[in-house]
Design an enzyme around this catalytic site. Structure first.
Site, mmCIF file in Angstrom:
data_model
loop_
_atom_site.group_PDB
_atom_site.id
_atom_site.type_symbol
_atom_site.label_atom_id
_atom_site.label_comp_id
_atom_site.label_asym_id
_atom_site.label_seq_id
_atom_site.Cartn_x
_atom_site.Cartn_y
_atom_site.Cartn_z
ATOM 1 N N ASP A 342 -6.535 -27.649 -16.336
ATOM 2 C CA ASP A 342 -5.520 -26.723 -15.832
ATOM 3 C C ASP A 342 -4.166 -27.410 -15.636
ATOM 4 O O ASP A 342 -4.066 -28.641 -15.593
ATOM 5 C CB ASP A 342 -5.952 -26.151 -14.481
ATOM 6 C CG ASP A 342 -7.088 -25.151 -14.601
ATOM 7 O OD1 ASP A 342 -7.635 -24.996 -15.710
ATOM 8 O OD2 ASP A 342 -7.443 -24.547 -13.574
ATOM 9 N N HIS A 484 -7.819 -31.249 -14.326
ATOM 10 C CA HIS A 484 -6.396 -30.954 -14.441
ATOM 11 C C HIS A 484 -5.717 -32.000 -15.322
ATOM 12 O O HIS A 484 -6.095 -33.179 -15.308
ATOM 13 C CB HIS A 484 -5.734 -30.916 -13.060
ATOM 14 C CG HIS A 484 -6.277 -29.840 -12.167
ATOM 15 N ND1 HIS A 484 -7.498 -29.967 -11.528
ATOM 16 C CD2 HIS A 484 -5.793 -28.616 -11.831
ATOM 17 C CE1 HIS A 484 -7.739 -28.864 -10.819
ATOM 18 N NE2 HIS A 484 -6.720 -28.034 -10.979
#
Length: 533
Positions: A342, A484
């Site tokens: 992400d 992430h």
């Protein structure tokens, strides 16, 4: 004076040979400049005549100049290698460049002179068409390496500098400051468009300061999918070839599609191409006024191929015992997991993650933020080119549950458009920030909602050992793993966990591939956390 003469002689060598994608073909001297494919109304008409009269460039045959012929990476470095006047011996450097390749010595020269280092650690991608921003970098590095200081009249800043990749900004800036690479229609540089022979003729004249500055004022087409300008199909399969016309306010934005052999493929509406019989064809995308064209090579076989075209678009015609995607083999009967990242793209850490995935022939899904995609289109394109999937993570990372229906749609649609403009592909999946998935979110994102079954908390601990231990202790067949792209520790954990997962028998796939392997058709507005058997 001696320096100028030397440059002119060097450039004369440059255009004594026409470089094609397949080979180096000697050009034929033409009596006069009556090329049948050059018209007095063409913007490059004077440029072609002038560069021909100066003896710097010839035709590709007795009566053709091939002004729209696109230049590949191999062709570009071969041309610059010829200009340099140097001689190099081949040495193994890239897995896709062999000693017998006509461009082998040129590639070694380009690597040694740091003109280009290839498209990845061990690949040069010789047949990949050169983009305008890539050419800017090659010209800049070549000029610096060989001390070429010529400067033409400075131009205005390109209208679309915001679309230029960060790594190319300095070189592209020099191109307009020195008046070397003129813009296309309405001041647009169009960084990801291909480069034609007509443009090269104009740029060389601009580089040497000979004559006026030549600028394209016609509409032109850029290929946006497939990104590598080639695809492999099995008979009966189809692919949608997408292009777009620049400038965006062109009077006639429609594209004409044509095939070099209608017996091999059939062209339908809006660029839909269906394979009919075995062979190779070239699909041409042209604007209605006949300006710059884009090209895509299609190879049709009688049996399943492992080329770019065998992705989810053709899942219905693929053997159910094997899914092939971007050259990777996925066995639905073997364990698999989906790594997801992400909040990117990140210039450094996304690149490291992609390096690892490419090294191990694996793919992941990246849920990206629109405001970080705007200046990182090159990262998105690289991810797509190696088989990864780009998902939507909103534009600015708000809690979507706090927004109105219109606010949610704006966050999603804006990001969809940004990703499409960079890759030619609209995201099929959404991961709302913070995993928010209330009814207001589900009803307005207009896409399947992908959450996760393993949260590594990499954003909190930022420790590669912690991240890898969470995955090792919790992973199972069908897991969706959340990480992430913003942290060095995550990139390091990826370098550890990818080979470990493979050693444990897991296939590392995208979310869409995992769902397809499980026979699940993803539904808009539905929430998915895993794909366990």
């Amino acid at each position: 004076m001696k320096k100028i003469v030397s440059i002119i002689l060097l450039l004369t060598l440059f255009f004594c040979t026409s470089i094609t994608e397949a080979n180096i073909i000697p050009e034929t001297d033409v009596g006069g400049t009556s090329f049948k494919d050059i018209d007095t109304d063409d913007w490059f008409y004077d440029a072609v005549n002038e560069i021909y009269s100066l003896g710097l460039m010839k035709g590709t045959s007795e009566d053709t100049f091939s002004p729209y012929e696109a230049v590949t990476r191999a062709a570009a470095v071969q041309v610059l290698y010829t200009v340099s006047g140097e001689k190099y011996e081949y040495y193994p450097e890239f897995s896709d460049v062999t000693e017998n390749s006509w461009y082998a010595e040129a590639v070694c020269w380009a690597k040694d002179k740091e003109i280009t280092n290839g498209t990845s650690k061990n690949k040069f991608s010789p047949s990949l068409l050169l983009t305008r921003e890539q050419l800017a970098c090659l010209i800049d590095r070549f000029a610096e390496a060989y001390g070429i200081e010529n400067k033409n009249a400075e131009q205005d800043k390109y209208s679309d500098m915001h679309n230029v990749s960060e790594w190319a900004l300095d070189s592209v800036t020099k191109m307009y400051e020195k008046g070397i690479m003129t813009p296309r229609n309405n001041g647009f540089f169009v960084p990801n468009a291909t480069v034609s022979r007509a443009e090269l003729a104009a740029f060389i004249l601009n580089l040497t300061g000979e004559g006026k500055t030549y600028t394209d004022d016609s509409a032109h087409v850029e290929l946006v999918y497939p990104l590598v300008a080639e695809a492999s199909l099995e008979t009966g399969q189809s692919i949608d070839i997408n292009g777009r016309v620049y400038p965006e306010n062109a009077t006639d934005p429609l594209i004409r599609y044509s095939s070099s052999d209608n017996s091999i493929v059939k062209i339908g509406e809006k660029g839909s191409v269906t394979a009919l019989s075995k062979g190779e064809v070239t699909i041409t995308l042209a604007s209605r006024d006949g300006g710059f064209k884009a090209y895509c090579k299609i190879t049709v076989s009688d049996k399943p191929s492992l080329g770019m075209a065998t992705d989810h678009t053709y899942a219905s015609s693929i053997d159910t015992s094997l899914i092939t995607s971007m050259g990777r083999k996925i066995d639905p009967n073997k364990p698999m997991v989906a790594l997801t990242y992400d909040d990117g793209p990140h210039r450094t850490y996304s690149a490291r993650i992609l390096d690892t995935l490419e090294k191990y022939n694996s793919a992941a899904t990246f849920f990206e933020l629109g405001d970080r995609c705007e200046n990182n289109g090159d990262i998105l394109r690289r991810a797509v080119n190696i088989g990864c999937e780009i998902g939507n993570h909103s534009y600015s990372h708000p809690n979507l549950a706090s927004l109105s229906a219109g606010g949610i749609s704006n966050q999603i649609n804006t990001t969809n458009d940004i990703i499409y403009n960079a890759t030619g592909i609209y995201p099929a999946l959404v991961r709302p920030p913070y995993g928010s998935n209330g009814s207001n979110v589900r009803n307005n994102v207009n896409a399947p909602i992908i959450l996760w079954s393993i949260d590594t908390l990499d954003w909190k601990y930022r420790n590669e050992s912690y991240v890898t231990s969470v995955i090792k202790n919790n992973v199972t067949d069908g897991s969706v793993i959340l990480m992430h792209s913003l942290y060095s520790s995550t990139a390091s954990a990826t370098e550890i966990i990818v080979p470990w997962l493979i050693s444990q028998g897991y296939q590392i796939v995208t979310v869409s591939e995992l769902a397809e392997a499980r026979g699940i058709e993803l539904q808009k507005g539905k929430v998915y956390t895993d794909f366990y058997k």
